[in-house]
Structures are given as C-alpha cells and as structure tokens.
Design an enzyme around this catalytic site. Structure first.
Site, short mmCIF file in Angstrom:
data_model
loop_
_atom_site.label_atom_id
_atom_site.label_comp_id
_atom_site.label_asym_id
_atom_site.label_seq_id
_atom_site.Cartn_x
_atom_site.Cartn_y
_atom_site.Cartn_z
CG HIS A 127 -56.53 13.11 -13.29
ND1 HIS A 127 -57.08 13.95 -12.36
CD2 HIS A 127 -55.66 12.31 -12.60
CE1 HIS A 127 -56.59 13.66 -11.15
NE2 HIS A 127 -55.72 12.67 -11.27
CD GLU A 160 -52.36 9.74 -13.45
OE1 GLU A 160 -52.74 10.91 -13.66
OE2 GLU A 160 -52.03 9.33 -12.32
CG LEU A 189 -49.47 13.87 -7.24
CD1 LEU A 189 -48.68 14.05 -8.52
CD2 LEU A 189 -48.56 13.95 -6.03
CD GLN A 201 -53.12 15.07 -11.47
OE1 GLN A 201 -52.59 14.23 -12.18
NE2 GLN A 201 -53.14 14.98 -10.15
NI NI Z 1 -54.65 11.77 -9.72
#
Ligand code: NI
Length: 274
Positions: A135, A132, A90, A53
C-alpha cells in the site's frame, strides 16, 4: 478518530507514500495519523491498514494481532519459500484474491517512539506485512492476484447501538482484579454493563447474574465480538467464550442485555494485568 477508508480508484492509493522524517516522530500530526489508523482498523474486520487507506500518503502501517505500528518499513524476503493465500483489503470491499507472497520476511522499521524494529515474520503475519507495505508503494493486492472471487466478509463492523443509561462502570488499574458492576436496584428492559480497563491485560473470567438475561451483543472498544441471536437464558454461555480476550489500555468491554424481569444485575470481570 475512525476515518473513512479510501477505496480502489482513489488516487492516494496509487501513490508512492513519503517517509516520515525523524523529527516528525511524536508530533501531534503523526501521532494523530497513528491513532486514527488503529481506531479505523479496529472498526473493521481487517487485520492490517496503511496510512494511504485513510488518505495520508505517509509510510506508516499497522499490523494487528498483536498490534504493531510500522513506520518507514522495509521488507526483505528471506529464502525462496512462498505462500499462496486468499487476501482481502479494506480498500477493495466485496472481493478476495489469490496472491503469492514470500513465506518469511525480515521487517525493519521504527515504532512511534523512534525505536528500531528488526524482526523475522513468517506465514500470515509476513503476508499481512507485505500487503501493507505494498500500500505504501501504491500497489493494491489486485495487481498481484492470480485469481479473484466475490467475498462479503471484509467490511466495517456495526457501531455501538444507542442504549439506555449504563448500569455502572469501573476502572481498572494494575494487578489481578475483579471488577463488579452492580445495578443496586432492580432494572428491566434494555441495559448494558460496561467495564473500562486501564493497562494491558487478559480477561480470565466473566460472570453475569442472573444468567437468564438475553445478551444482545458484546463489544470491545466499539468492535462487535459476536453476532446477535443469543437465546433466552444464554447469557452465561454467550459471555463464557470471552475468557482470554486481550485488553489494551482504555479498552471498553460492553455487554448489552435484555433484562426480561425486574432483576438486580451483577456483572464481574476478572482481569490479569500485565
Ligand atoms: Ni489492503
């Protein structure tokens, strides 16, 4: 350093991130990625963040509350119970989605010093961990969502406003301490009181004299704790709810004030250091 958060559509979010090699642990490059993940997460309203991210295709993620850094995490569902919740990300601003996840997971990883993490997480923390680690495998929750809806609550928080000269700062070391910030002479207008804490601890009391100043904001290390809109005379009430706040080393607590008349401002913070 707070880094820009990559958003859905960025190729790095769709890649399988690579493992961190044992010899890379503790190197400036990896330490910087970890520090940047924590800073970036803390600049947002999010509860977790993964290295892709911030544009780093590495198997590192951070789960907050309490702050836990997971390097090369492996997640194994325990049992067949599932939880369905509305997740946000996010990297997908303005949206939430309903996702089903294992209710209990085993989390195996190493920390930044190479120490082994092997823990059982349940419910919310289990959901965040699964989100997470997804990701790191190039999967966004939107690929798993059974329903989605618009939502504006996940966003970057406002950075510090620019302010006048600080009234003073005190640095904490260990044990139970009371920190006093004293303006020594009458001040007026926009001011802030700032405390910088060294070591982990818990805020057990916060007082401000006079209590008639208007609090226009309270920040912990750049993260706004409360929205503005305090009423005149509400300073005591506005900071009363700050007790119990957990403090990490280097955290800065900042209370921004409008001091209507010329007053000598005294702020005191009681902190239990652990
Ligand atoms: Ni996320």
């Amino acid at each position: 350093m707070i880094r820009p958060i990559r958003e859905q559509g960025d190729p790095v979010l769709a890649q399988m991130a690579r493992e961190v090699l044992p010899e890379e642990l503790g190197t400036p490059a990896i330490e910087a990625v970890i520090d940047d993940l924590v800073s970036t997460l803390r600049s947002t309203t999010g509860v977790g963040i993964a290295a892709p991210q911030i544009g780093e295709s590495l198997r590192i993620c951070v789960v907050d509350r309490p702050l836990t850094i997971l390097i090369n995490p492996v997640i194994t569902p325990i049992g067949s119970e599932v939880d369905v919740s509305w997740e946000g990300c996010l990297s997908v601003p303005g949206m939430r989605g309903e996702v089903q996840r294992a209710q209990t997971v085993r989390v195996q990883a190493v920390n930044r010093r190479g120490g082994k993490i092997d823990a059982i997480w349940t419910k919310f923390r289990a959901i965040v961990a699964q989100h997470e680690v997804d990701h790191l495998d190039g999967i966004l929750y939107t690929a798993r969502a059974t329903d989605t809806q618009p939502d504006g609550s996940l966003r970057s928080r406002k950075p510090h406003p620019s302010v006048e000269q600080p009234l003073g700062e005190r640095v904490a070391v260990t044990g139970r301490k009371t920190f006093v910030v004293d303006s020594e002479k009458p001040v007026g207008g926009k001011q802030y009181v700032g405390f910088t804490f060294e070591g982990r601890g818990k805020l057990v009391g916060l007082r401000l004299q006079p209590g008639s100043a208007i609090v226009s904001g309270v920040w912990l290390s750049g993260v706004r704790l409360r929205k503005s809109g305090y009423k005149a005379g509400a300073a005591e009430a506005a900071i009363a709810g700050m007790e119990g706040l957990h403090l990490a080393a280097g955290d800065q607590l900042r209370i921004e004030l409008q001091v209507l008349k010329k007053h000598r401002i005294v702020a005191e913070a009681d902190v239990d250091f652990t």
